[in-house]
Design a protein around this motif. Structure first.
Motif, PDB file in Angstrom:
ATOM      1  N   THR A 132      -2.189   9.836  36.509  1.00 32.69           N
ATOM      2  CA  THR A 132      -1.534  10.926  35.795  1.00 32.69           C
ATOM      3  C   THR A 132      -0.911  11.900  36.791  1.00 32.69           C
ATOM      4  OG1 THR A 132      -3.623  12.140  35.715  1.00 32.69           O
ATOM      5  CG2 THR A 132      -3.085  10.765  33.820  1.00 32.69           C
ATOM      6  N   LYS A 133      -0.057  12.769  36.290  1.00 32.49           N
ATOM      7  CA  LYS A 133       0.680  13.684  37.162  1.00 32.49           C
ATOM      8  C   LYS A 133      -0.244  14.585  37.957  1.00 32.49           C
ATOM      9  CE  LYS A 133       4.566  16.932  37.061  1.00 32.49           C
ATOM     10  NZ  LYS A 133       5.570  17.614  36.186  1.00 32.49           N
ATOM     11  N   ASP A 134      -1.296  15.128  37.302  1.00 34.30           N
ATOM     12  CA  ASP A 134      -2.212  16.025  38.008  1.00 34.30           C
ATOM     13  C   ASP A 134      -3.425  15.296  38.562  1.00 34.30           C
ATOM     14  OD1 ASP A 134      -3.621  15.434  35.742  1.00 34.30           O
ATOM     15  OD2 ASP A 134      -3.564  17.465  34.898  1.00 34.30           O
ATOM     16  N   HIS A 135      -3.507  13.990  38.339  1.00 34.06           N
ATOM     17  CA  HIS A 135      -4.570  13.123  38.862  1.00 34.06           C
ATOM     18  C   HIS A 135      -5.955  13.439  38.286  1.00 34.06           C
ATOM     19  CE1 HIS A 135      -1.813  11.279  41.674  1.00 34.06           C
ATOM     20  NE2 HIS A 135      -1.455  12.479  42.121  1.00 34.06           N
ATOM     21  N   HIS A 136      -6.033  14.313  37.285  1.00 34.74           N
ATOM     22  CA  HIS A 136      -7.340  14.654  36.716  1.00 34.74           C
ATOM     23  C   HIS A 136      -7.922  13.521  35.879  1.00 34.74           C
ATOM     24  CE1 HIS A 136      -6.661  19.296  37.098  1.00 34.74           C
ATOM     25  NE2 HIS A 136      -6.929  18.706  38.239  1.00 34.74           N
ATOM     26  N   ALA A 137      -7.088  12.646  35.377  1.00 36.03           N
ATOM     27  CA  ALA A 137      -7.574  11.561  34.525  1.00 36.03           C
ATOM     28  C   ALA A 137      -7.400  10.201  35.185  1.00 36.03           C
ATOM     29  CB  ALA A 137      -6.856  11.595  33.177  1.00 36.03           C
ATOM     30  N   ASP A 138      -7.245  10.186  36.502  1.00 38.59           N
ATOM     31  CA  ASP A 138      -7.089   8.917  37.203  1.00 38.59           C
ATOM     32  C   ASP A 138      -8.376   8.095  37.116  1.00 38.59           C
ATOM     33  OD1 ASP A 138      -4.710  10.029  37.831  1.00 38.59           O
ATOM     34  OD2 ASP A 138      -4.953   9.973  40.009  1.00 38.59           O
ATOM     35  N   GLY A 139      -8.237   6.799  37.070  1.00 43.82           N
ATOM     36  CA  GLY A 139      -9.419   5.945  37.064  1.00 43.82           C
ATOM     37  C   GLY A 139      -9.075   4.536  36.635  1.00 43.82           C
TER      38      GLY A 139
ATOM     39  N   PRO B 280       4.298   6.018  23.984  1.00 41.50           N
ATOM     40  CA  PRO B 280       5.441   6.782  24.510  1.00 41.50           C
ATOM     41  C   PRO B 280       5.227   7.194  25.963  1.00 41.50           C
ATOM     42  CG  PRO B 280       4.785   7.580  22.338  1.00 41.50           C
ATOM     43  CD  PRO B 280       3.726   6.621  22.780  1.00 41.50           C
ATOM     44  N   ALA B 281       6.301   7.165  26.730  1.00 40.96           N
ATOM     45  CA  ALA B 281       6.211   7.566  28.135  1.00 40.96           C
ATOM     46  C   ALA B 281       5.785   9.022  28.248  1.00 40.96           C
ATOM     47  CB  ALA B 281       7.559   7.363  28.812  1.00 40.96           C
ATOM     48  N   GLN B 282       4.875   9.282  29.191  1.00 41.67           N
ATOM     49  CA  GLN B 282       4.427  10.641  29.456  1.00 41.67           C
ATOM     50  C   GLN B 282       4.739  10.979  30.907  1.00 41.67           C
ATOM     51  OE1 GLN B 282       0.443  11.579  28.087  1.00 41.67           O
ATOM     52  NE2 GLN B 282       0.494   9.902  26.607  1.00 41.67           N
ATOM     53  N   ASP B 283       5.107  12.214  31.149  1.00 45.16           N
ATOM     54  CA  ASP B 283       5.530  12.646  32.474  1.00 45.16           C
ATOM     55  C   ASP B 283       4.445  12.371  33.513  1.00 45.16           C
ATOM     56  OD1 ASP B 283       6.978  13.795  34.507  1.00 45.16           O
ATOM     57  OD2 ASP B 283       6.237  15.823  34.097  1.00 45.16           O
ATOM     58  N   GLY B 284       4.754  11.517  34.458  1.00 48.29           N
ATOM     59  CA  GLY B 284       3.849  11.265  35.567  1.00 48.29           C
ATOM     60  C   GLY B 284       2.738  10.278  35.288  1.00 48.29           C
ATOM     61  N   MET B 285       2.631   9.739  34.061  1.00 48.24           N
ATOM     62  CA  MET B 285       1.550   8.811  33.769  1.00 48.24           C
ATOM     63  C   MET B 285       1.988   7.377  33.995  1.00 48.24           C
ATOM     64  SD  MET B 285      -0.800   8.237  30.339  1.00 48.24           S
ATOM     65  CE  MET B 285       0.228   7.001  29.572  1.00 48.24           C
ATOM     66  N   GLU B 286       1.147   6.613  34.701  1.00 45.84           N
ATOM     67  CA  GLU B 286       1.414   5.208  34.941  1.00 45.84           C
ATOM     68  C   GLU B 286       0.162   4.405  34.637  1.00 45.84           C
ATOM     69  OE1 GLU B 286       2.689   4.755  38.942  1.00 45.84           O
ATOM     70  OE2 GLU B 286       4.613   5.773  38.647  1.00 45.84           O
ATOM     71  N   ILE B 287       0.356   3.224  34.057  1.00 50.18           N
ATOM     72  CA  ILE B 287      -0.733   2.277  33.847  1.00 50.18           C
ATOM     73  C   ILE B 287      -0.371   1.009  34.605  1.00 50.18           C
ATOM     74  CG2 ILE B 287      -2.023   0.897  32.168  1.00 50.18           C
ATOM     75  CD1 ILE B 287      -1.488   3.030  30.089  1.00 50.18           C
ATOM     76  N   ASN B 288      -1.235   0.637  35.537  1.00 51.27           N
ATOM     77  CA  ASN B 288      -0.977  -0.528  36.373  1.00 51.27           C
ATOM     78  C   ASN B 288      -2.056  -1.585  36.140  1.00 51.27           C
ATOM     79  OD1 ASN B 288       1.324   0.493  38.150  1.00 51.27           O
ATOM     80  ND2 ASN B 288      -0.197   2.106  38.395  1.00 51.27           N
ATOM     81  N   VAL B 289      -1.648  -2.765  35.729  1.00 48.46           N
ATOM     82  CA  VAL B 289      -2.564  -3.880  35.497  1.00 48.46           C
ATOM     83  C   VAL B 289      -2.603  -4.739  36.753  1.00 48.46           C
ATOM     84  CG1 VAL B 289      -3.081  -5.887  34.086  1.00 48.46           C
ATOM     85  CG2 VAL B 289      -2.072  -3.849  33.036  1.00 48.46           C
ATOM     86  N   SER B 290      -3.804  -4.921  37.310  1.00 48.84           N
ATOM     87  CA  SER B 290      -3.923  -5.601  38.600  1.00 48.84           C
ATOM     88  C   SER B 290      -4.602  -6.964  38.520  1.00 48.84           C
ATOM     89  CB  SER B 290      -4.702  -4.729  39.585  1.00 48.84           C
ATOM     90  OG  SER B 290      -5.997  -4.441  39.074  1.00 48.84           O
ATOM     91  N   ALA B 291      -5.310  -7.250  37.427  1.00 49.59           N
ATOM     92  CA  ALA B 291      -6.032  -8.517  37.362  1.00 49.59           C
ATOM     93  C   ALA B 291      -6.314  -8.896  35.917  1.00 49.59           C
ATOM     94  CB  ALA B 291      -7.349  -8.424  38.138  1.00 49.59           C
ATOM     95  N   ILE B 292      -6.418 -10.199  35.694  1.00 47.17           N
ATOM     96  CA  ILE B 292      -6.861 -10.718  34.407  1.00 47.17           C
ATOM     97  C   ILE B 292      -7.768 -11.915  34.698  1.00 47.17           C
ATOM     98  CG2 ILE B 292      -4.681 -12.004  34.185  1.00 47.17           C
ATOM     99  CD1 ILE B 292      -5.114 -11.868  31.124  1.00 47.17           C
ATOM    100  N   ARG B 293      -8.989 -11.866  34.178  1.00 44.84           N
ATOM    101  CA  ARG B 293      -9.982 -12.881  34.509  1.00 44.84           C
ATOM    102  C   ARG B 293     -10.583 -13.456  33.227  1.00 44.84           C
ATOM    103  NH1 ARG B 293     -13.949 -14.681  38.157  1.00 44.84           N
ATOM    104  NH2 ARG B 293     -16.045 -14.869  37.273  1.00 44.84           N
TER     105      ARG B 293
END
Length: 378
Positions: free
Chosen positions: A356-363, A314-327
């Motif tokens: 994430t919205k607050d960037h605490h779980a970015d990575g 489910p969509a969460q406020d401000g959370m994005e998952i971006n896929v940049s590569a597949i090897r």
């Protein structure tokens, strides 16, 4: 803060995975199983990029790469077992003439495959120690100098103290790095370890050690065995760090290791003017089973296995998952819960980042898809 961010990212991904087990896309959502859009291909028709966007914040904009050692029509699947070790031989080569003050039988019990051979722990009068586990092919040899070096040299990129790049010297006065490699390879052969493949070398010179060393007392998690701070580093403390990357069937075993593998297929050796200062790692050998070959699934199929799962979160406020590569590469993984055998098997490694919205779980995190079955590897 890098290690904190990655830890938070892992926690966030684990939370998402927990949600996956209970959620399913509704009729009003875009279909999770829709095909991943191919946006570019080369003259031969090989896919170069995959693209797709979902309403829950998942975006795929992934370059496709295939490791040069993989034939997609007949990829190798190689089985390996832990290399049996002779305890007395390993002790003779590594402890040499040190006075042994204690020898203990430890880790008594069967391995996943039923091997009940216990490990042995040695303690020497000079503070050195040796752990030999013949059942898993793993070794750990430490000296007082290696304990001090652990507070001056950090090679784990996930550690905030990482400083491998600070050591720029190519060679050390006591020996060339080529001779150090030869000496270490000779010692490993005496122990009975298989020949190693590529070797990377870092030279720990006294000037940089002096600059980079920190006081062990500054660490909140300082163990009881931590050494006192080494105030002055000399040429006697200098050593080479050798990273030995074993290969089987032309495949580097330690390039991509699954989290469920406790004994990584690698050797890291510190070598100084008086010989081996530290040695840690595990060795494997190819089984008698014939090497199998299998065709691999396409990058589109692998990415669809990923998007089927992650587009259902489910969509969460401000959370994005971006896929940049597949090897497409090889993964060193367990062959099963009741065997010690491991496998080198082709997999699609998907690189994704979470914001994430607050960037605490970015990575950044990685997801593997079995390239033979097309299923997510959990």
């Amino acid at each position: 803060m890098k290690h904190v961010q990655k830890l938070c990212a892992c926690l966030a991904v684990c939370l998402a995975a927990a949600v996956l087990g209970a959620c399913r896309p509704t009729d009003t959502e875009e279909p999770a199983g829709s095909a991943v859009v191919v946006s570019a291909a080369d003259s031969s028709g090989s896919v170069q990029k995959l693209q797709q966007t979902f309403s829950n914040g998942l975006t795929i904009d992934a370059a496709v790469e295939v490791a040069p050692n993989i034939d997609q029509t007949a990829a190798k699947v190689v089985s390996v077992d832990p290399k049996p070790l002779d305890i007395d031989t390993a002790a003779s080569v590594l402890l040499q003439s040190r006075e042994i003050t204690d020898r203990q039988t430890v880790n008594v019990g069967a391995t996943a495959g039923g091997n009940e051979t216990p490990a042995q722990q040695y303690f020497a009068a000079d503070g050195s120690s040796l752990y030999v586990d013949p059942a898993t092919g793993s070794l750990s040899f430490e000296t007082p100098l290696s304990q001090s070096l652990s507070y001056a040299y950090w090679d784990n990129e996930n550690d905030s103290n990482y400083n491998r790049d600070a050591y720029q010297q190519d060679s050390l006065p006591f020996m060339t790095k080529e001779q150090a490699i030869a000496n270490v390879q000779e010692a490993l052969q005496k122990i009975g370890l298989p020949s190693q493949g590529q070797v990377d070398v870092v030279a720990l010179d006294r000037e940089t050690l002096q600059k980079e060393a920190v006081d062990p007392a500054e660490f909140e998690t300082k163990p009881d065995t931590a050494p006192e701070k080494k105030e002055t580093w000399t040429e006697d403390d200098e050593c080479y760090v050798l990273y030995l990357h074993p290969e089987i069937e032309g495949i580097q075993m330690d390039a991509n290791v699954a989290p469920d593998v406790a004994q990584r297929p690698e050797m890291v050796v510190y070598y100084g003017k008086d010989g081996i200062v530290s040695l840690n790692g595990a060795a494997y050998q190819e089984t008698d089973d014939p090497v199998k070959t299998q065709p691999v699934v396409s990058a589109e199929t692998a990415m669809k296995a990923f998007s089927d799962q992650y587009s259902a979160v489910p969509a969460q406020d401000g959370m994005e998952i971006n896929v940049s590569a597949i090897r497409l590469e090889y993964l060193f993984r367990s062959a099963g819960a009741t065997t010690d055998t491991k496998e080198l098997t082709p997999c699609w490694n998907i690189t994704a980042s979470i914001t994430t919205k607050d960037h605490h779980a970015d990575g950044t995190f990685f997801v593997h898809v079995d390239a033979i079955t097309g299923k997510l590897i959990t």
